[in-house]
Design an enzyme around this catalytic site. Structure first.
Site, PDB file in Angstrom:
ATOM      1  N   GLY A   1       0.852  -1.194   0.000  1.00 50.09           N
ATOM      2  CA  GLY A   1       0.000   0.000   0.000  1.00 50.09           C
ATOM      3  C   GLY A   1       0.884   1.238   0.000  1.00 50.09           C
ATOM      4  CG  PHE A   2      -0.861   5.157   0.146  1.00 46.30           C
ATOM      5  CD1 PHE A   2      -0.587   5.936  -0.969  1.00 46.30           C
ATOM      6  CD2 PHE A   2      -2.166   4.779   0.376  1.00 46.30           C
ATOM      7  CE1 PHE A   2      -1.593   6.330  -1.843  1.00 46.30           C
ATOM      8  CE2 PHE A   2      -3.190   5.171  -0.478  1.00 46.30           C
ATOM      9  CZ  PHE A   2      -2.898   5.946  -1.586  1.00 46.30           C
ATOM     10  N   GLY A   3       2.379   2.885   2.451  1.00 45.89           N
ATOM     11  CA  GLY A   3       3.581   2.815   3.286  1.00 45.89           C
ATOM     12  C   GLY A   3       4.614   1.871   2.704  1.00 45.89           C
TER      13      GLY A   3
ATOM     14  CD  GLU B   1     -13.994  11.994  -0.206  1.00 44.68           C
ATOM     15  OE1 GLU B   1     -13.289  12.996  -0.327  1.00 44.68           O
ATOM     16  OE2 GLU B   1     -13.548  10.847  -0.343  1.00 44.68           O
TER      17      GLU B   1
ATOM     18  CG  ASP C   1      -3.964   3.358   7.771  1.00 48.50           C
ATOM     19  OD1 ASP C   1      -3.477   4.496   7.851  1.00 48.50           O
ATOM     20  OD2 ASP C   1      -4.936   3.073   7.047  1.00 48.50           O
TER      21      ASP C   1
ATOM     22  CB  ALA D   1      -2.590   8.416   1.677  1.00 47.71           C
ATOM     23  CD  GLN D   2       1.158  13.299   1.817  1.00 46.10           C
ATOM     24  OE1 GLN D   2       2.287  13.248   2.297  1.00 46.10           O
ATOM     25  NE2 GLN D   2       0.955  13.325   0.531  1.00 46.10           N
TER      26      GLN D   2
HETATM   27  C1  LIG Z   1     -12.434   4.283   1.361  1.00 49.06           C
HETATM   28  C2  LIG Z   1     -11.188   4.977   1.874  1.00 49.06           C
HETATM   29  C3  LIG Z   1     -10.963   6.305   1.592  1.00 49.06           C
HETATM   30  C4  LIG Z   1      -9.822   6.951   2.057  1.00 49.06           C
HETATM   31  N1  LIG Z   1      -9.636   8.279   1.734  1.00 49.06           N
HETATM   32  C5  LIG Z   1      -8.493   8.870   2.097  1.00 49.06           C
HETATM   33  C6  LIG Z   1      -8.217  10.217   1.699  1.00 49.06           C
HETATM   34  O1  LIG Z   1      -9.044  10.856   1.028  1.00 49.06           O
HETATM   35  N2  LIG Z   1      -7.032  10.780   2.072  1.00 49.06           N
HETATM   36  C7  LIG Z   1      -6.114  10.073   2.802  1.00 49.06           C
HETATM   37  O2  LIG Z   1      -5.041  10.601   3.094  1.00 49.06           O
HETATM   38  N3  LIG Z   1      -6.353   8.830   3.208  1.00 49.06           N
HETATM   39  C8  LIG Z   1      -7.502   8.206   2.871  1.00 49.06           C
HETATM   40  N4  LIG Z   1      -7.740   6.918   3.272  1.00 49.06           N
HETATM   41  C9  LIG Z   1      -6.775   6.269   4.168  1.00 49.06           C
HETATM   42  C10 LIG Z   1      -5.541   5.778   3.408  1.00 49.06           C
HETATM   43  O3  LIG Z   1      -5.938   5.042   2.283  1.00 49.06           O
HETATM   44  C11 LIG Z   1      -4.705   4.953   4.360  1.00 49.06           C
HETATM   45  O4  LIG Z   1      -4.314   5.767   5.435  1.00 49.06           O
HETATM   46  C12 LIG Z   1      -3.483   4.381   3.665  1.00 49.06           C
HETATM   47  O5  LIG Z   1      -3.880   3.500   2.647  1.00 49.06           O
HETATM   48  C13 LIG Z   1      -2.597   3.648   4.663  1.00 49.06           C
HETATM   49  O6  LIG Z   1      -1.512   3.109   3.990  1.00 49.06           O
HETATM   50  P1  LIG Z   1      -0.864   1.752   4.511  1.00 49.06           P
HETATM   51  O7  LIG Z   1       0.327   1.493   3.666  1.00 49.06           O
HETATM   52  O8  LIG Z   1      -0.700   1.796   5.990  1.00 49.06           O
HETATM   53  O9  LIG Z   1      -1.982   0.642   4.250  1.00 49.06           O
HETATM   54  P2  LIG Z   1      -2.689   0.243   2.893  1.00 49.06           P
HETATM   55  O10 LIG Z   1      -2.535   1.279   1.874  1.00 49.06           O
HETATM   56  O11 LIG Z   1      -4.053  -0.185   3.294  1.00 49.06           O
HETATM   57  O12 LIG Z   1      -1.877  -1.020   2.408  1.00 49.06           O
HETATM   58  C14 LIG Z   1      -1.834  -2.219   3.134  1.00 49.06           C
HETATM   59  C15 LIG Z   1      -1.376  -3.308   2.182  1.00 49.06           C
HETATM   60  O13 LIG Z   1      -1.037  -4.444   2.953  1.00 49.06           O
HETATM   61  C16 LIG Z   1      -1.555  -5.604   2.320  1.00 49.06           C
HETATM   62  N5  LIG Z   1      -1.740  -6.604   3.378  1.00 49.06           N
HETATM   63  C17 LIG Z   1      -2.486  -6.483   4.498  1.00 49.06           C
HETATM   64  N6  LIG Z   1      -2.386  -7.570   5.256  1.00 49.06           N
HETATM   65  C18 LIG Z   1      -1.550  -8.416   4.602  1.00 49.06           C
HETATM   66  C19 LIG Z   1      -1.061  -9.728   4.888  1.00 49.06           C
HETATM   67  N7  LIG Z   1      -1.412 -10.383   5.999  1.00 49.06           N
HETATM   68  N8  LIG Z   1      -0.228 -10.308   3.993  1.00 49.06           N
HETATM   69  C20 LIG Z   1       0.120  -9.663   2.846  1.00 49.06           C
HETATM   70  N9  LIG Z   1      -0.316  -8.426   2.533  1.00 49.06           N
HETATM   71  C21 LIG Z   1      -1.131  -7.811   3.401  1.00 49.06           C
HETATM   72  C22 LIG Z   1      -2.857  -5.139   1.686  1.00 49.06           C
HETATM   73  O14 LIG Z   1      -3.233  -5.967   0.603  1.00 49.06           O
HETATM   74  C23 LIG Z   1      -2.478  -3.733   1.220  1.00 49.06           C
HETATM   75  O15 LIG Z   1      -1.979  -3.718  -0.096  1.00 49.06           O
HETATM   76  C24 LIG Z   1      -8.878   6.242   2.824  1.00 49.06           C
HETATM   77  C25 LIG Z   1      -9.092   4.894   3.119  1.00 49.06           C
HETATM   78  C26 LIG Z   1     -10.233   4.251   2.640  1.00 49.06           C
HETATM   79  C27 LIG Z   1     -10.468   2.787   2.949  1.00 49.06           C
END
Ligand SMILES: Cc1cc2nc3c(=O)[nH]c(=O)nc-3n(C[C@H](O)[C@H](O)[C@H](O)COP(=O)(O)OP(=O)(O)OC[C@H]3O[C@@H](n4cnc5c(N)ncnc54)[C@H](O)[C@@H]3O)c2cc1C
Length: 448
Positions: free
Chosen positions: A14-16, A176, A305, A320-321
């Site tokens: 994901g983003f991180g 939204e 997250d 996301a940021q």
């Molecule tokens: C509907 C929605 C709208 C949003 N709108 C906004 C917005 O407008 N602005 C904003 O800043 N943020 C928004 N967010 C929040 C933002 O998307 C998250 O904060 C961001 O995606 C967090 O990034 P991350 O890398 O922590 O997790 P994610 O981007 O969720 O990535 C996690 C990744 O880990 C993978 N994963 C999880 N568990 C496992 C496992 N056990 N084994 C292998 N892979 C795994 C998943 O498949 C995924 O690809 C929104 C979120 C949602 C759901």
């Protein structure tokens, strides 16, 4: 003997996780990124797939494609189920191999969050949440199907619950989605149905909080609520949903009949805290130190997250940021350790602001002391989202699609795609649906 490179395992693309992988592109290390899905998803635009503005392919990109030119990085499609900190390996399963240990020298956990029904997991059957592309397509199917069913329904008394849509949770996703649904109904659908009046659609946004967009300043919350109400959305605040079932919801003792309830409330962290058996905050996110490592595990980083970190006495938000900046920091720190360079200063989040869209051509924007709402904020929202939407081809196609939708009020992606519908239904359900269809057809023939 060739020198053995250190191995960095990243769980989550994901983003991180993706930001971490990119920060490691010039590192003398073997980087392995494991994700259970094959694509990176731009979650902020999921609501546009659910409301037929964009197609799934416009907000998701294959992780393998994004990192394809990064020679030191291997992408693995697999689900991680455990971390063994003593043997320094993660346990991953793929389609053909179960529970394979993958050793690491450095580990970055970026597994995001799942949705939470606050202990009411039974609600999930009736109120799907929006977290993945599959969720967005399933919600799109339900919305479009509800209109089709209402159009086919002879008995007008059954139109009401078919054309009532309830969204539980008035954070950015709920707001939204409610705004986009109202615009879909009032513009695209308005002239396309013959037997129902799409303008009689009822959209109800429910939240136990006292205002919508609780993380924004009060004046922006009020502006968003006014805008929603102008779009015809009923905003019901101050009460939690007590019950969700096939008939709709019960809020503050009142039943609101609906065939389509969508869950846009809480999130729960991934089980990474349990894998490591370390301290988490009340929400279950792993407490990390200011260098984003887990206390007692200097080789394990948690970002995005699924990490809990306070800054200036307040927890960093799940946006996301934060995930991108933390991923970049963790990747850079590992790069410096591997190259024998001094460590970085503690992580500090730079808040570039928050935005949310409400319907067509209207957004709220909050960045430091700047607080604006309206068309200008919407333009800023569009520019920022285009910037982050991934690859150039997607950026161009999203821009063209937005301009087309804005100017013509048409939504191109109104497809009910339910390939496996019959596989998921019981024989009795299928027989009943067949009967209902037959009765409908006979009635139509009789009329002629
Ligand atoms: C509907 C929605 C709208 C949003 N709108 C906004 C917005 O407008 N602005 C904003 O800043 N943020 C928004 N967010 C929040 C933002 O998307 C998250 O904060 C961001 O995606 C967090 O990034 P991350 O890398 O922590 O997790 P994610 O981007 O969720 O990535 C996690 C990744 O880990 C993978 N994963 C999880 N568990 C496992 C496992 N056990 N084994 C292998 N892979 C795994 C998943 O498949 C995924 O690809 C929104 C979120 C949602 C759901």
């Amino acid at each position: 003997m060739p020198e053995q490179l250190p191995r960095v395992v990243i769980v989550g693309g994901g983003f991180g996780g993706l930001a971490a992988a990119k920060a490691l592109r010039r590192t003398s290390a073997e980087v392995i990124l494991i994700d259970r899905s094959n694509h990176h998803l731009f979650q902020p635009l999921l609501y546009q797939v659910a409301t037929s503005v964009l197609t799934p392919g416009q907000i998701g990109s294959p992780i393998r494609g994004i990192l394809g030119k990064q020679k030191n990085t291997t992408v693995v499609l697999g689900e991680v189920s455990a971390v063994n900190t003593e043997q320094r390996c993660v346990v991953a399963s793929s389609a053909d191999r179960a529970e394979v240990p993958i050793a690491y020298d450095y580990l970055i956990l970026a597994t995001g969050v799942r949705h939470s029904y606050f202990g009411h997991d039974d609600f999930e059957r009736f109120a799907p949440a929006l977290k993945s592309l599959a969720d967005a397509v399933a919600i799109r199917n339900r919305i479009l199907q509800a209109f089709e069913q209402a159009e086919a329904e002879e008995d007008p008394s059954r139109h009401r619950d078919l054309l009532t849509f309830i969204l539980v949770g008035a954070g950015p996703t709920g707001v939204e989605l409610a705004g986009a649904l109202a615009v879909l109904v009032q513009t695209t659908f308005r002239s396309e149905f013959r037997r129902i009046d799409p303008l009689s659609t009822r959209i109800v946004l429910v939240d136990m909080a006292s205002r919508v967009l609780g993380s924004f300043a009060e004046d922006l919350s009020s502006a968003a609520q006014r805008r929603l109400e102008r779009l015809g959305v009923e905003v019901r605040l101050g009460h939690a949903v007590d019950q969700v079932d096939e008939g709709g919801v019960i809020v503050a003792g009142e039943r609101i009949a609906s065939r389509t309830v969508i869950w846009t409330a809480g999130v729960a962290p991934s089980p990474a805290g349990k894998w490591l058996a370390v301290e988490t905050d009340r929400a279950g996110r792993i407490k990390v130190q200011t260098d984003l490592t887990v206390p007692g595990h200097p080789d394990i980083f948690v970002v995005g997250d699924t990490a809990a970190l306070q800054q200036d006495g307040r927890p960093l938000p799940g946006v996301a940021q934060v995930a991108m900046q933390q991923g970049r920091y963790a990747g850079t720190l590992i790069h410096r350790r591997v190259s024998g360079k001094p460590a970085l200063r503690p992580f500090r989040y730079f808040d570039k602001g928050s935005m949310a869209v409400v319907g067509k051509g209207f957004a709220v924007l909050q960045a430091g002391r700047v607080r604006i709402s309206g068309f200008l904020a919407w333009l800023a929202w569009a520019a920022v989202h285009l910037e982050f939407v991934g690859q150039t081809n997607l950026r161009v196609s999203v821009l063209v699609q937005w301009m087309w939708s804005y100017l013509t009020s048409r939504r191109g992606s109104r497809l009910i795609v339910n390939h496996h519908a019959s596989a998921n239904r019981s024989v009795e359900q299928l027989a009943q649906e067949e009967n209902e269809m037959l009765v409908g057809l006979l009635r139509l023939r009789a009329r002629r």
